[in-house]
Design a protein around this motif. Structure first.
Motif, PDB file in Angstrom:
ATOM      1  N   SER A  57       0.805  -1.226   0.000  1.00 21.35           N
ATOM      2  CA  SER A  57       0.000   0.000   0.000  1.00 21.35           C
ATOM      3  C   SER A  57       0.837   1.275   0.000  1.00 21.35           C
ATOM      4  O   SER A  57       0.282   2.365  -0.116  1.00 21.35           O
ATOM      5  CB  SER A  57      -0.895   0.022   1.246  1.00 21.35           C
ATOM      6  N   SER A  58       2.159   1.156   0.123  1.00 20.96           N
ATOM      7  CA  SER A  58       2.964   2.373   0.285  1.00 20.96           C
ATOM      8  C   SER A  58       3.395   2.904  -1.076  1.00 20.96           C
ATOM      9  O   SER A  58       4.201   2.281  -1.759  1.00 20.96           O
ATOM     10  CB  SER A  58       4.198   2.077   1.141  1.00 20.96           C
ATOM     11  N   ALA A 388     -10.688  -3.566  -0.119  1.00 20.06           N
ATOM     12  CA  ALA A 388      -9.470  -3.189   0.623  1.00 20.06           C
ATOM     13  C   ALA A 388      -9.589  -3.639   2.084  1.00 20.06           C
ATOM     14  O   ALA A 388      -8.611  -4.131   2.673  1.00 20.06           O
ATOM     15  CB  ALA A 388      -9.245  -1.691   0.537  1.00 20.06           C
ATOM     16  N   GLY A 389     -10.793  -3.514   2.658  1.00 21.70           N
ATOM     17  CA  GLY A 389     -11.025  -3.941   4.048  1.00 21.70           C
ATOM     18  C   GLY A 389     -10.875  -5.449   4.175  1.00 21.70           C
ATOM     19  O   GLY A 389     -10.255  -5.954   5.122  1.00 21.70           O
ATOM     20  N   SER A 390     -11.422  -6.164   3.208  1.00 13.49           N
ATOM     21  CA  SER A 390     -11.339  -7.625   3.236  1.00 13.49           C
ATOM     22  C   SER A 390      -9.884  -8.086   3.071  1.00 13.49           C
ATOM     23  O   SER A 390      -9.442  -9.039   3.719  1.00 13.49           O
ATOM     24  CB  SER A 390     -12.234  -8.175   2.123  1.00 13.49           C
ATOM     25  N   ALA A 391      -9.134  -7.386   2.210  1.00 15.15           N
ATOM     26  CA  ALA A 391      -7.709  -7.724   2.034  1.00 15.15           C
ATOM     27  C   ALA A 391      -6.981  -7.569   3.368  1.00 15.15           C
ATOM     28  O   ALA A 391      -6.116  -8.389   3.714  1.00 15.15           O
ATOM     29  CB  ALA A 391      -7.081  -6.824   0.969  1.00 15.15           C
ATOM     30  N   LEU A 396      -3.211  -8.268   4.187  1.00  9.73           N
ATOM     31  CA  LEU A 396      -2.591  -7.626   3.027  1.00  9.73           C
ATOM     32  C   LEU A 396      -3.033  -6.163   3.010  1.00  9.73           C
ATOM     33  O   LEU A 396      -4.249  -5.878   3.022  1.00  9.73           O
ATOM     34  CB  LEU A 396      -3.047  -8.320   1.731  1.00  9.73           C
ATOM     35  N   LEU A 397      -2.081  -5.242   2.977  1.00 12.40           N
ATOM     36  CA  LEU A 397      -2.421  -3.820   2.905  1.00 12.40           C
ATOM     37  C   LEU A 397      -2.361  -3.362   1.454  1.00 12.40           C
ATOM     38  O   LEU A 397      -1.332  -3.525   0.792  1.00 12.40           O
ATOM     39  CB  LEU A 397      -1.456  -2.992   3.757  1.00 12.40           C
ATOM     40  N   VAL A 421       0.643 -11.885  -2.529  1.00 13.25           N
ATOM     41  CA  VAL A 421      -0.273 -10.755  -2.785  1.00 13.25           C
ATOM     42  C   VAL A 421      -1.448 -11.253  -3.630  1.00 13.25           C
ATOM     43  O   VAL A 421      -2.615 -10.976  -3.332  1.00 13.25           O
ATOM     44  CB  VAL A 421       0.447  -9.591  -3.519  1.00 13.25           C
ATOM     45  N   VAL A 422      -1.124 -12.032  -4.669  1.00 13.92           N
ATOM     46  CA  VAL A 422      -2.168 -12.543  -5.567  1.00 13.92           C
ATOM     47  C   VAL A 422      -3.144 -13.423  -4.774  1.00 13.92           C
ATOM     48  O   VAL A 422      -4.373 -13.262  -4.867  1.00 13.92           O
ATOM     49  CB  VAL A 422      -1.548 -13.342  -6.743  1.00 13.92           C
ATOM     50  N   ALA A 423      -2.599 -14.335  -3.974  1.00  9.96           N
ATOM     51  CA  ALA A 423      -3.453 -15.283  -3.239  1.00  9.96           C
ATOM     52  C   ALA A 423      -4.362 -14.542  -2.260  1.00  9.96           C
ATOM     53  O   ALA A 423      -5.567 -14.813  -2.178  1.00  9.96           O
ATOM     54  CB  ALA A 423      -2.582 -16.300  -2.511  1.00  9.96           C
ATOM     55  N   ARG A 424      -3.791 -13.598  -1.524  1.00 10.02           N
ATOM     56  CA  ARG A 424      -4.583 -12.897  -0.499  1.00 10.02           C
ATOM     57  C   ARG A 424      -5.642 -11.985  -1.129  1.00 10.02           C
ATOM     58  O   ARG A 424      -6.778 -11.910  -0.656  1.00 10.02           O
ATOM     59  CB  ARG A 424      -3.662 -12.090   0.428  1.00 10.02           C
TER      60      ARG A 424
END
Ligand SMILES: Cc1ncc(COP(=O)(O)O)c(C=O)c1O
Length: 434
Positions: A57-58, A388-391, A396-397, A421-424
Motif C-alpha cells: 500500500s505504500s 481493501a477492508g477484506s484484504a 494484506l495492505l 499478494v495474488v493469493a490474499r
C-alpha cells in the motif's frame, strides 16, 4: 518517553492517536480503523499488537522497509552534517544526488532543484515555467492538464486538479485548462485512444492562438485519479504538440519515478524528453522527505534575467536536506545494484498475470497495471473500500482510490511475495470483498 510494546501500550497508542492526531486526507470518523504500524522490514509490517501484514500500500516504497544500506547512509549523514540552508551554503550530498539524477535523465535535464514534497515540487515547476516565459519577454500563465490528474495538496498544486477533494476556497491562483478523459479507465489504455486524447489536448493547448499555455503538466499514469493507464503513444504525441506551440512539457513523476512503472521514469515508455521532471516518492523511498525538480539547462539559463534576484525566487529552509539527499543517493545505489527497475518490470508482469483471472468476477470490472502498479477496478467506491477492508483481514495492505484498489508493493518484492499478494487479494475478492 519510551514506547511501550505491550498489548496495553498498543491500546494506549490507539487512544492517543484518536484523541490528538489529525490525519491528512481522511474522514474524521475513520479514527480507530487504521493499522497502528509499529515496525517493518522489507515488505512486511507489524502493527502495535504484533499482527504481521504484507504491505502493498505504500506509494513511496522503493527498497522496502529498514534496508540496511539506506539506514546506514541516513545515520552516517545525520552524525556528520544534518544539513545547511542551500540558499546560503552547500553540501556534497546535494551535488552527488543532482549529478546522479542527471545521469538517469535524458540530455539537458541536468539542473535540479530539491524540495521537501511532491506538492512543493509541482508548485515550483509551475513557478519556474511562468518565470521562464517572463524572462523571455513573452509572459504566459496558462496550464493545460488532466481534469482527473492529481499533483499535490498545496494551493497551487491542487488548483491543477479537478478531482472533487482538491477544490478550495482561493479562487483561480492558476489559469488551468482541464482535459477530461475521453473514455472510462477500462478502455483508455488501448492504443487507439491516443489520437482521441491528443485531439482534446490539441484543442486545449492550441484552441486560442493568442493565449498559448506556459506548460502542459501530466502524470504518466494517473495515480489518485484512479490508477488510469494512458495509451501508448500519448506522451509522444503530447511532446510534438508542446513543440508546435512552444509549450513546456512538465512530467509529474512524483509517483511513477524511480522504477515504479518498470522503467526508471514513466515517460521512458514513450521515449520522450520532457522540459521539466518532478520526482519524489520513489527517490527517497519514504525514508526522508525529498522531491527533485529537474529542468533543461536552457530553461535554467533564462533565470539570470530575473529582474529582482537574477536567479530563482523559490525555496524552503530544508530544501535539499543533507540527510534526504544522502538517502536519495543510497536509494539510487540500491536501485542500480539490485536491478530494481528490471525487478519492477518482471514482478509487475507476474502480479498482473496472477490477478488477471479476477477480471469480470467477484465484482471486479477491470484488472490493469504498469510495472509494480496493479489496479483492480470495482463497480463503486463502496465496493473498492470493501475489497481493501477484506484484504486487510487477509493481512494484506492495499490502497483504495475511488473505485480502484491498487497493489503497489516495494520494488524489492520477490516471486514468493508476489504470489502471496495474488493469493490474499484473490481470496478477499472471492469472499465478496468486491
Ligand atoms: C502524481 C503526484 N503528484 C504529486 C503528489 C503530491 O506529493 P506529496 O504528497 O509528496 O506532496 C502526489 C501524491 O500522491 C502524486 O501522486
Amino acid at each position: 518517553m519510551a514506547i511501550q510494546h505491550t498489548a496495553r501500550g498498543a491500546e494506549r497508542a490507539q487512544r492517543r492517536d484518536e484523541q490528538y492526531v489529525w490525519h491528512p486526507w481522511s474522514p474524521i470518523d475513520a479514527a480507530g480503523q487504521r493499522v497502528m504500524a509499529d515496525r517493518a522490514r522489507g515488505h512486511r509490517l507489524w502493527d502495535a499488537d504484533g499482527t504481521e501484514y504484507l504491505d502493498a500500500s505504500s506509494l513511496n516504497s522503493t527498497c522496502g522497509y529498514a534496508h540496511p544500506a539506506i539506514v546506514e547512509a541516513a545515520a552516517r549523514q545525520l552524525g556528520r552534517l544534518h544539513g545547511v540552508d542551500l540558499s546560503a551554503q552547500s553540501h556534497e550530498p546535494s551535488g552527488l544526488l543532482a549529478e546522479r539524477l542527471a545521469g538517469h535523465l535524458p540530455g539537458g535535464l541536468s539542473r535540479t532543484l530539491f524540495t521537501n514534497s511532491g506538492s512543493e515540487g509541482v508548485e515550483a515547476a509551475c513557478l519556474i515555467a511562468a518565470s521562464h516565459w517572463a524572462h523571455r519577454g513573452r509572459p504566459r500563465t496558462r496550464v493545460v492538464t488532466f481534469a482527473r490528474g492529481y499533483h499535490g495538496s498545496t494551493t497551487l498544486a491542487r488548483s491543477l486538479s479537478g478531482l472533487p477533494p482538491t477544490s478550495h476556497a482561493f479562487r483561480d491562483p492558476l489559469r488551468v485548462t482541464p482535459v477530461d478523459l475521453p473514455a472510462d479507465h477500462r478502455a483508455l489504455r488501448a492504443p487507439e485512444f491516443a489520437p482521441r486524447l491528443l485531439a482534446d489536448f490539441a484543442t486545449a493547448v492550441g484552441g486560442d492562438p493568442s493565449d498559448p499555455p506556459m506548460a502542459v503538466v501530466v502524470e504518466p499514469l494517473l495515480n489518485v485519479g484512479g490508477g488510469a493507464v494512458l495509451p501508448p503513444g500519448f506522451l509522444r504525441g503530447l511532446r510534438e504538440l508542446c513543440d508546435t506551440h512552444g509549450t513546456l512539457l512538465v512530467i509529474d513523476e512524483v509517483f511513477t519515478g524511480v522504477g515504479r512503472t518498470g522503467r526508471m521514469f514513466g515517460f521512458e515508455h514513450d521515449g520522450v524528453e520532457p522540459d521539466v521532471v518532478v520526482s519524489s516518492k520513489g527517490l527517497s523511498g519514504g525514508y526522508a522527505p525529498l522531491a527533485a525538480v529537474s529542468v533543461q539547462q536552457r530553461v535554467y539559463r533564462t533565470f539570470s534575467e530575473d529582474p529582482v534576484l537574477g536567479g530563482l525566487r523559490y525555496g524552503h529552509t530544508t530544501s535539499g536536506h543533507a540527510v534526504s539527499c544522502a538517502v536519495g543517493l543510497a536509494t539510487l545505489d540500491v536501485v542500480e545494484r539490485e536491478g530494481l527497475v528490471e525487478n519492477s518490470r518482471a514482478m509487475g508482469a507476474r502480479l498482473l498475470d496472477g490477478l488477471a483471472p479476477l477480471a469480470g468476477a467477484s465484482g471486479v470490472v477491470d484488472v490493469r497495471g504498469l510495472g509494480l502498479v496493479a489496479v483492480l477496478e470495482l463497480a463503486s467506491p463502496e465496493a473498492a473500500a470493501a475489497l481493501a477492508g477484506s484484504a486487510r483481514h487477509h493481512r494484506l495492505l492495499v490502497r483504495q482510490q475511488g473505485t480502484a484498489v491498487m497493489a503497489v508493493p516495494p520494488l524489492t518484492i520477490d516471486t514468493d511475495a508476489v504470489d502471496e499478494v495474488v493469493a490474499r487479494l484473490s481470496a478477499a475478492a472471492r469472499e465478496g470483498g468486491g
